[in-house]
Design an enzyme around this catalytic site. Structure first.
Site, PDB file in Angstrom:
ATOM      1  N   LEU A 155      -9.531   1.521  15.375  1.00  0.00           N
ATOM      2  CA  LEU A 155     -10.679   2.081  16.088  1.00  0.00           C
ATOM      3  C   LEU A 155     -11.918   1.193  15.924  1.00  0.00           C
ATOM      4  O   LEU A 155     -12.603   0.857  16.891  1.00  0.00           O
ATOM      5  CB  LEU A 155     -10.987   3.492  15.579  1.00  0.00           C
ATOM      6  CG  LEU A 155     -12.194   4.117  16.253  1.00  0.00           C
ATOM      7  CD1 LEU A 155     -11.786   4.985  17.420  1.00  0.00           C
ATOM      8  CD2 LEU A 155     -13.026   4.927  15.286  1.00  0.00           C
ATOM      9  N   ALA A 204       2.727   1.895  -3.289  1.00  0.00           N
ATOM     10  CA  ALA A 204       1.821   2.349  -4.353  1.00  0.00           C
ATOM     11  C   ALA A 204       1.435   3.817  -4.131  1.00  0.00           C
ATOM     12  O   ALA A 204       1.434   4.626  -5.067  1.00  0.00           O
ATOM     13  CB  ALA A 204       0.572   1.472  -4.392  1.00  0.00           C
ATOM     14  N   ASN A 242      -3.944   8.730  10.837  1.00  0.00           N
ATOM     15  CA  ASN A 242      -4.968   7.991  11.582  1.00  0.00           C
ATOM     16  C   ASN A 242      -6.214   8.820  11.921  1.00  0.00           C
ATOM     17  O   ASN A 242      -6.477   9.118  13.092  1.00  0.00           O
ATOM     18  CB  ASN A 242      -4.350   7.346  12.833  1.00  0.00           C
ATOM     19  CG  ASN A 242      -3.376   6.236  12.442  1.00  0.00           C
ATOM     20  OD1 ASN A 242      -2.250   6.511  12.025  1.00  0.00           O
ATOM     21  ND2 ASN A 242      -3.790   4.984  12.523  1.00  0.00           N
ATOM     22  N   ARG A 298       0.539   5.844  17.700  1.00  0.00           N
ATOM     23  CA  ARG A 298      -0.093   6.588  16.612  1.00  0.00           C
ATOM     24  C   ARG A 298      -0.590   7.929  17.153  1.00  0.00           C
ATOM     25  O   ARG A 298      -0.827   8.067  18.350  1.00  0.00           O
ATOM     26  CB  ARG A 298      -1.312   5.823  16.052  1.00  0.00           C
ATOM     27  CG  ARG A 298      -0.993   4.487  15.374  1.00  0.00           C
ATOM     28  CD  ARG A 298      -0.307   4.677  14.035  1.00  0.00           C
ATOM     29  NE  ARG A 298      -0.158   3.426  13.306  1.00  0.00           N
ATOM     30  CZ  ARG A 298       0.892   2.612  13.415  1.00  0.00           C
ATOM     31  NH1 ARG A 298       1.889   2.894  14.247  1.00  0.00           N
ATOM     32  NH2 ARG A 298       0.958   1.509  12.695  1.00  0.00           N
ATOM     33  N   TYR A 301       0.836  -1.206   0.000  1.00  0.00           N
ATOM     34  CA  TYR A 301       0.000   0.000   0.000  1.00  0.00           C
ATOM     35  C   TYR A 301       0.871   1.257   0.000  1.00  0.00           C
ATOM     36  O   TYR A 301       0.689   2.157  -0.828  1.00  0.00           O
ATOM     37  CB  TYR A 301      -0.880  -0.062   1.246  1.00  0.00           C
ATOM     38  CG  TYR A 301      -1.664   1.159   1.595  1.00  0.00           C
ATOM     39  CD1 TYR A 301      -2.755   1.566   0.828  1.00  0.00           C
ATOM     40  CD2 TYR A 301      -1.362   1.903   2.744  1.00  0.00           C
ATOM     41  CE1 TYR A 301      -3.514   2.671   1.194  1.00  0.00           C
ATOM     42  CE2 TYR A 301      -2.107   3.003   3.111  1.00  0.00           C
ATOM     43  CZ  TYR A 301      -3.178   3.384   2.338  1.00  0.00           C
ATOM     44  OH  TYR A 301      -3.927   4.472   2.695  1.00  0.00           O
ATOM     45  N   ALA A 302       1.839   1.293   0.915  1.00  0.00           N
ATOM     46  CA  ALA A 302       2.669   2.492   1.058  1.00  0.00           C
ATOM     47  C   ALA A 302       3.471   2.771  -0.214  1.00  0.00           C
ATOM     48  O   ALA A 302       3.585   3.924  -0.645  1.00  0.00           O
ATOM     49  CB  ALA A 302       3.616   2.330   2.246  1.00  0.00           C
TER      50      ALA A 302
END
Ligand code: UDP
Length: 343
Positions: A193, A149, A172, A216, A146-147
């Site tokens: 979450l 791309a 986030n 985070r 993902y990162a």
């Protein structure tokens, strides 16, 4: 304007705000619409059920002067098992849209991710938009599909002559309508979450991946929407820039997040906290699959957003967690949801 991914978590909040705060017409594109159902009868909204895989929709979107692209597969549990699909959704489709916007002259506001900062260590410092060095895991560590791309899409947009672009890197975002409840309106593992909220509502133990040591900075989706309006109001300053959108005051470890969410949930439901099952530690690779790795700290520098477009997030963590948990508990306690869970 056009909003691609309008039916998702951020898109649904953005559509509501655009209808309330402006007189613009919105071309709303998504594969699903249940989060924006209440706006579909509004004469200013034209909903198109589809995605950027369809070239004629891409051309249509690029006829609008402002295009916000929120469409993405952005659930970590899918980065390992569906890497090729994740890359198509996060690179091929946005690149195609960028080409069309470069041709038509539209301003493309593209949602990237804080995950482009890669495999950050527990002692990493402030992540600055234009100076942070980026380190990713190996190709075998498919978590980074993902990162990489998203990063390539950013580089592509910045490299396109004639494209007017702004890149947003969310840290986030949380709030009502985030992700899904597994088995009710989605499958797999949602982001933290929604997953912790699901465990609390179902009375199951919260799962702490690798002990919940990762940290985070959680950001209210309402702050995120205010940021988008700051860039709408400051196009000259925002064009050609990537922005972190985060709230450094809300930094917390995942283990601590579990503790606070448990406390808030007990308060919201008026039950003693001792009645809620304790958290359970799980191994990251066993939980998510082979190829899982994690960022251990993601602390945004937010100086640029404040300097260039006058934005600073202000919602405290406890406030957004209470709002989200209250919404989640109410939303998923309807008879429809309970029936689905019982099936
Ligand atoms: N996490 C966890 N339990 C869960 C879901 C997530 O401990 O049920 C952890 C995950 O390993 C990561 C953090 O929470 O360290 C945030 O994960 P999320 O999926 O929300 O997205 P990320 O910030 O990693 O993109």
């Amino acid at each position: 304007m056009a909003i691609v991914g309008c039916g998702g978590f951020i898109g649904s909040h953005l559509l509501k705000a655009v209808l309330q705060r402006t007189c613009w017409r919105v071309f709303a594109v998504d594969l699903e619409s249940y989060r924006i159902q209440q706006h579909l009868a509004d004469p200013r909204v034209e909903f198109y059920c589809g995605d950027l895989a369809n070239p004629s929709v891409v051309q249509r979107i690029a006829q609008f002067p402002v295009v916000v692209n929120l469409a993405a597969i952005c659930v970590p549990s899918r980065y390992m098992s569906e890497a090729a699909t994740v890359i198509r959704s996060n690179y091929d489709h946005p690149a195609r849209l960028a080409d069309a916007c470069a041709k038509s002259g539209s301003w493309l506001i593209h949602f990237s991710t804080s995950e482009i900062y890669g495999k950050t260590a527990a002692d990493s410092g402030l992540l600055e938009e234009d100076s942070a060095d980026l380190v990713f895991g190996s190709v075998a560590a498919s978590r980074w599909s993902y990162a990489t791309a998203k990063l390539l899409a950013e580089r592509y947009m910045a490299g396109l002559t004639n494209l007017q672009w702004t890149v947003v890197r969310p840290f986030n975002f949380v709030g009502p309508y985030m992700d899904f409840m597994p088995g009710v309106d989605g499958e797999g593992i949602p982001r933290v979450l929604a997953n912790f909220s699901t465990a609390l509502v179902r009375g199951e133990p919260i799962k702490l991946v690798n002990g919940g040591l990762a940290r985070r900075t959680f950001t209210s989706v309402h702050d995120a929407i205010d940021f988008i309006f700051c860039i709408f109001e400051n196009p000259a300053a925002a064009k050609g820039q990537a922005f972190n959108v985060g709230n450094p005051d809300n930094e917390i470890s995942i283990a601590e997040l579990a503790r606070i969410m448990t406390e808030i949930y007990a308060d919201v439901k008026h039950i003693p906290v001792e009645e809620i099952p304790g958290a359970q530690i799980v191994d990251g690779v066993e939980y998510y699959g082979v190829g899982y790795e994690d960022s251990l700290r993601r602390m945004p520098s937010v100086e640029k957003a404040e300097r260039l477009v006058g934005f600073k997030a202000s919602t405290p963590l406890r406030e957004v967690l209470r709002e989200s948990l209250t919404w989640f508990a109410e939303h998923y306690s309807t008879s429809d949801c309970l029936e689905k869970l019982a099936e």
